[in-house]
Design a protein around this motif. Structure first.
Motif, short mmCIF file in Angstrom:
data_model
loop_
_atom_site.label_atom_id
_atom_site.label_comp_id
_atom_site.label_asym_id
_atom_site.label_seq_id
_atom_site.Cartn_x
_atom_site.Cartn_y
_atom_site.Cartn_z
N ASN A 1 3.50 6.01 -3.20
CA ASN A 1 4.84 6.43 -3.71
C ASN A 1 4.47 6.77 -5.13
N ASP A 2 3.46 5.63 -5.86
CA ASP A 2 3.37 6.03 -7.22
C ASP A 2 2.28 7.69 -7.03
N LEU A 3 1.87 7.79 -6.09
CA LEU A 3 0.43 8.55 -6.08
C LEU A 3 1.60 10.17 -5.87
N GLN A 4 2.14 10.22 -5.78
CA GLN A 4 3.62 11.21 -5.66
C GLN A 4 4.00 11.25 -6.39
N ASP A 5 4.62 10.72 -6.98
CA ASP A 5 4.83 10.51 -8.75
C ASP A 5 4.05 11.07 -9.82
N ASP A 6 2.94 9.87 -10.45
CA ASP A 6 1.78 10.64 -10.56
C ASP A 6 1.18 12.06 -10.36
N ASP A 7 0.80 12.15 -9.42
CA ASP A 7 -0.40 12.94 -9.23
C ASP A 7 0.54 14.07 -9.00
N GLY A 8 2.33 14.27 -8.48
CA GLY A 8 2.85 15.48 -8.16
C GLY A 8 1.84 15.80 -6.75
N PHE A 9 1.38 14.76 -6.18
CA PHE A 9 1.35 15.22 -4.63
C PHE A 9 1.88 14.84 -3.55
N ASP A 10 2.63 16.28 -2.87
CA ASP A 10 3.99 16.53 -2.23
C ASP A 10 3.14 16.67 -1.43
N THR B 1 9.16 1.26 3.18
CA THR B 1 9.23 1.72 1.55
C THR B 1 8.45 2.95 0.58
N ARG B 2 8.48 3.86 1.94
CA ARG B 2 7.65 5.05 1.69
C ARG B 2 8.89 5.82 1.14
N ASP B 3 8.86 6.43 -0.16
CA ASP B 3 9.65 7.73 -0.21
C ASP B 3 9.03 9.32 -0.30
N TRP B 4 9.12 9.51 0.52
CA TRP B 4 8.20 10.52 0.81
C TRP B 4 8.23 10.79 2.55
N ALA C 1 1.10 -0.83 -0.16
CA ALA C 1 0.28 -0.04 0.07
C ALA C 1 0.53 0.93 -0.23
N THR C 2 2.25 1.18 0.52
CA THR C 2 2.96 2.50 0.77
C THR C 2 3.76 2.60 -1.04
N GLU C 3 3.69 0.95 -1.68
CA GLU C 3 4.07 1.82 -2.18
C GLU C 3 3.65 2.55 -3.68
N GLU C 4 1.89 1.97 -3.53
CA GLU C 4 1.25 2.51 -4.14
C GLU C 4 0.78 3.95 -4.16
#
Length: 110
Positions: free
Chosen positions: A65-74, A107-110, A60-63
């Motif tokens: 992470n992808d939102l942050q990349d795809d949406d530009g969610f800061d 596994t977060r990258d935020w 779920a954390t990886e998902e």
């Protein structure tokens, strides 16, 4: 699938981020959906121990992470803490009171 855990079915995920113009509503909604899917996975897969739970929370954390990349969610400090707290709330609601909040989102990258 309908969430059976009454606490999670009615939980207002990411309430602290909603209504704040800094956080795009669509991104917050998608992040909340990831957390709802995590609840569904916990209910369908019934992790036997913390190790099995961490497998689900890391996915779920990886998902997110992808939102942050795809949406530009800061996902800055406030959002990071709010999201991690929600993972901890989910773990506790399903009986994993000993879950480590940092390991839940390791596994977060935020």
């Amino acid at each position: 699938m309908t969430i059976q855990n009454h606490q999670m079915a009615s939980h207002p995920f990411l309430k602290t981020l909603r209504g704040d113009d800094y956080y795009p509503a669509g991104s917050v909604d998608r992040c909340g959906q990831v957390l709802l899917r995590l609840c569904e996975r916990i209910e369908s897969d019934r992790p036997a121990d913390l190790t099995a739970l961490y497998v689900l929370t890391h996915a779920a954390t990886e998902e997110i992470n992808d939102l942050q990349d795809d949406d530009g969610f800061d996902i800055e400090t406030v959002a990071r803490e709010a999201i991690a707290e929600e993972f901890w709330v989910v773990a506790r609601a399903y009986g994993f009171e000993d879950a480590d909040i940092e390991e839940l989102v390791a596994t977060r990258d935020w």
